[in-house]
Motif scaffolding. Structure first.
Motif, PDB file in Angstrom:
ATOM      1  N   GLU A  60      -0.323   8.744   8.713  1.00 30.08           N
ATOM      2  CA  GLU A  60      -0.896  10.035   8.294  1.00 30.08           C
ATOM      3  C   GLU A  60      -2.110   9.813   7.367  1.00 30.08           C
ATOM      4  O   GLU A  60      -3.029  10.619   7.340  1.00 30.08           O
ATOM      5  CB  GLU A  60       0.196  10.847   7.577  1.00 30.08           C
ATOM      6  CG  GLU A  60      -0.186  12.250   7.189  1.00 30.08           C
ATOM      7  CD  GLU A  60      -0.175  13.253   8.346  1.00 30.08           C
ATOM      8  OE1 GLU A  60       0.162  12.873   9.471  1.00 30.08           O
ATOM      9  OE2 GLU A  60      -0.542  14.416   8.096  1.00 30.08           O
ATOM     10  N   PHE A  61      -2.108   8.714   6.635  1.00 35.10           N
ATOM     11  CA  PHE A  61      -3.271   8.355   5.792  1.00 35.10           C
ATOM     12  C   PHE A  61      -4.482   7.990   6.661  1.00 35.10           C
ATOM     13  O   PHE A  61      -5.575   7.785   6.157  1.00 35.10           O
ATOM     14  CB  PHE A  61      -2.971   7.117   4.933  1.00 35.10           C
ATOM     15  CG  PHE A  61      -2.129   7.354   3.697  1.00 35.10           C
ATOM     16  CD1 PHE A  61      -1.709   8.618   3.324  1.00 35.10           C
ATOM     17  CD2 PHE A  61      -1.760   6.274   2.898  1.00 35.10           C
ATOM     18  CE1 PHE A  61      -0.938   8.813   2.182  1.00 35.10           C
ATOM     19  CE2 PHE A  61      -0.991   6.450   1.754  1.00 35.10           C
ATOM     20  CZ  PHE A  61      -0.579   7.724   1.405  1.00 35.10           C
ATOM     21  N   GLY A  62      -4.247   7.783   7.981  1.00 33.60           N
ATOM     22  CA  GLY A  62      -5.352   7.413   8.869  1.00 33.60           C
ATOM     23  C   GLY A  62      -5.359   5.934   9.235  1.00 33.60           C
ATOM     24  O   GLY A  62      -6.312   5.441   9.830  1.00 33.60           O
ATOM     25  N   ILE A  63      -4.276   5.235   8.876  1.00 37.71           N
ATOM     26  CA  ILE A  63      -4.209   3.792   9.157  1.00 37.71           C
ATOM     27  C   ILE A  63      -3.500   3.585  10.503  1.00 37.71           C
ATOM     28  O   ILE A  63      -2.579   4.340  10.839  1.00 37.71           O
ATOM     29  CB  ILE A  63      -3.409   3.089   8.028  1.00 37.71           C
ATOM     30  CG1 ILE A  63      -4.104   3.311   6.682  1.00 37.71           C
ATOM     31  CG2 ILE A  63      -3.198   1.623   8.318  1.00 37.71           C
ATOM     32  CD1 ILE A  63      -3.267   2.911   5.472  1.00 37.71           C
ATOM     33  N   ASP A  64      -3.909   2.570  11.257  1.00 32.89           N
ATOM     34  CA  ASP A  64      -3.178   2.234  12.491  1.00 32.89           C
ATOM     35  C   ASP A  64      -1.931   1.452  12.103  1.00 32.89           C
ATOM     36  O   ASP A  64      -2.025   0.397  11.470  1.00 32.89           O
ATOM     37  CB  ASP A  64      -4.054   1.370  13.408  1.00 32.89           C
ATOM     38  CG  ASP A  64      -5.164   2.201  14.023  1.00 32.89           C
ATOM     39  OD1 ASP A  64      -4.909   3.375  14.342  1.00 32.89           O
ATOM     40  OD2 ASP A  64      -6.292   1.678  14.160  1.00 32.89           O
ATOM     41  N   VAL A  65      -0.782   1.980  12.500  1.00 35.32           N
ATOM     42  CA  VAL A  65       0.479   1.360  12.090  1.00 35.32           C
ATOM     43  C   VAL A  65       1.313   1.015  13.319  1.00 35.32           C
ATOM     44  O   VAL A  65       1.525   1.865  14.188  1.00 35.32           O
ATOM     45  CB  VAL A  65       1.316   2.319  11.207  1.00 35.32           C
ATOM     46  CG1 VAL A  65       2.599   1.635  10.738  1.00 35.32           C
ATOM     47  CG2 VAL A  65       0.510   2.810  10.018  1.00 35.32           C
ATOM     48  N   VAL A  66       1.783  -0.225  13.367  1.00 33.69           N
ATOM     49  CA  VAL A  66       2.753  -0.565  14.399  1.00 33.69           C
ATOM     50  C   VAL A  66       4.082  -0.849  13.691  1.00 33.69           C
ATOM     51  O   VAL A  66       4.150  -1.658  12.777  1.00 33.69           O
ATOM     52  CB  VAL A  66       2.280  -1.746  15.300  1.00 33.69           C
ATOM     53  CG1 VAL A  66       1.814  -2.929  14.489  1.00 33.69           C
ATOM     54  CG2 VAL A  66       3.375  -2.163  16.268  1.00 33.69           C
TER      55      VAL A  66
END
Ligand code: UGA
Length: 449
Positions: free
Chosen positions: A21-27
């Motif tokens: 949600e902060f805009g980071i790509d998360v796996v």
């Protein structure tokens, strides 16, 4: 900016979704294939308000993905967060770091570039240093920075706690790690959230100190409640009077049947083990742990006494089994001590909880599980409130009285107003407040006098 989150338990899944949600790509990575498939289908394995929407929104945007393949997930990210479980080791209270070190070994194998490896799981002081040694040995070819970033979110309000924290604590040992961590949390600058950057050991200890202090605060007010009952004072007002002192603050001064959950019991026990190993005596936390354990048992006595000294042959209708509202978590819930003790004394126990019943069933055999609060108290000799779910606040007391075999309510969360309960014709016993009895007619009262 890309990060991998190892572990999709409570902290892992909430953090992964919030970072996305902060805009980071998360796996987000988990060994459990079924869980990962379920997450792709929008199936959230825990009950946490708002989490389903947050996950589906970020999956749809492509920022949040799931996999079982740890090696490929960590290969090309800026930071790897470890959020695997660190449960209490059976018997000695030490945090069990088996999952953490197993994950670290796998991460070491999978990394392909300079990366920051961050512990989000609650880990004993010194774990960061051990991880550093592990990485130095496993991957002498690569710069791997270790960092500690303890989590302070509460179940039931986890997203709000993550998105609007009082502070973020980051323990680092290098400028690179500091920069990466500050970049990850940059969106919180808008809220002017303090980011406390410390040594790794300090960050690790802040987590235990915080949970142990909060557990102490609760235990303090619980003991104060016992005293209030004996001297005729009202603990709610005492708590308010205490909390208005800015040095003390009003939060975590709500008395109850003793704290539970997956954190306070585990972290207080682990802090004691850490202190023991460091040859430091921590008598306050030691007392907190033993007072809290004793309190759950004392609650059984309170219920039994209210029921005339014995619950043999009686039916007790219990509202709430989760350790707190807005969660399905029953770990170390006071209910797990209170219910079996009532059964052992010969009571039949009926329970309703809006979310916690499935989790509680394996731990509480012989309970009659109900579809709503009214079914749980139907034909019962007493209604006992163990968890302060909002739905219990709105109970129709006239209906409750007509369902109960006698108008007795034992409220271990101080959900109701004493005068209202007396006016509604109940004998009402709560925590740290005077017992009221509106059940006797005026004629009975005259006779009793
Ligand atoms: C707790 C901490 O509050 C979080 O900051 C921390 O991140 C988390 O542990 C963790 O270490 O992961 P949690 O266990 O979800 O969060 O729940 P709390 O709201 O803190 O409640 C813990 C227990 O204390 C519950 O049994 C609750 O009923 C009890 N409690 C809490 C009280 O009896 N009185 C209070 O005033 C507050």
């Amino acid at each position: 900016m890309g990060i991998a989150m190892i572990g999709t338990g409570y902290v892992g899944l909430v953090s992964a979704a919030c970072f996305a949600e902060f805009g980071i790509d998360v796996v987000a990575v988990d060994k459990d294939q079924k869980k990962i498939e379920g997450l792709w289908d929008g199936k959230i394995p825990i009950y946490e308000p708002g989490l389903d929407d947050l996950v589906s929104r970020n999956v749809a945007s492509g920022r949040l993905t799931f996999t079982t393949d740890l090696a490929s997930a960590v290969a090309d990210v800026d930071a790897v967060f470890i959020a695997v479980g660190t449960p209490s080791r059976r018997g000695d209270g030490h945090a069990d770091l088996t999952f953490l070190f197993a994950a670290a070994e796998e991460i070491a194998k999978g990394l392909k570039k300079e990366t920051v490896v961050v512990t989000k799981s609650t880990v004993p002081v010194g774990t960061g240093a051990k991880l550093k040694a592990l990485f130095a040995q496993a991957r002498p070819d690569l710069k791997i920075h270790v960092a500690s970033n303890p989590e302070f979110l509460r179940e039931g309000s986890a997203i709000e706690d993550f998105m609007r924290p009082d502070r973020v604590v980051v323990g680092v040992e290098s400028e690179h790690a500091r920069q990466v961590m500050e970049k990850i949390y940059r969106p919180l600058n808008l809220l002017k959230t303090p980011i406390l950057v410390t040594e790794i050991e300090t960050a690790e200890l802040i987590k235990y100190a915080t949970n142990s202090f909060l557990a102490t605060k609760i235990t303090f007010i619980n003991e104060m409640a016992d005293l209030c009952e004996k001297v005729g004072a009202d603990v709610q007002t005492v708590a308010r009077g205490l909390g208005l002192d800015g040095r003390i603050g009003p939060k975590f001064l709500h008395p109850g049947p003793g704290y539970g959950g997956s954190c306070f019991p585990k972290d207080t026990a682990a802090l004691l083990r850490i202190a023991e190993e460091a040859n430091v005596s921590m008598r306050i936390v030691e007392s907190v742990v033993s007072v809290n354990d004793g309190r759950k048992r004392n609650m059984v006595r309170k219920i039994t006494q209210a029921c005339g000294g014995s619950v043999r042959g009686q039916t007790i209708g219990i509202l709430g089994v989760a350790f707190k509202p807005n969660t399905d978590d029953v770990r170390d819930s006071p209910a797990l001590v209170i219910v079996p003790a009532l059964q052992a004394e010969g009571a039949t126990v009926k329970i309703y909880d809006p979310e916690g019943m499935d989790m509680a069933k394996p731990d509480l055999p012989g309970v009659e599980w109900c579809n709503d609060a009214y079914e749980a108290i139907d034909g019962a000799d007493a209604m006992v409130v163990l968890t302060e779910w909002n739905v219990f606040r709105g109970i129709d007391m006239d209906r409750a009285k007509s369902l109960l075999r006698r108008p007795l309510v034992i409220d271990l969360r101080n959900v109701y107003d004493t005068q209202d309960m007396a006016n509604a014709g109940f004998r009402y016993i709560s925590i740290g407040r005077n017992e009221v009895d509106g059940s006797m007619s005026n004629r009975d009262k005259d006779q009793a006098a």
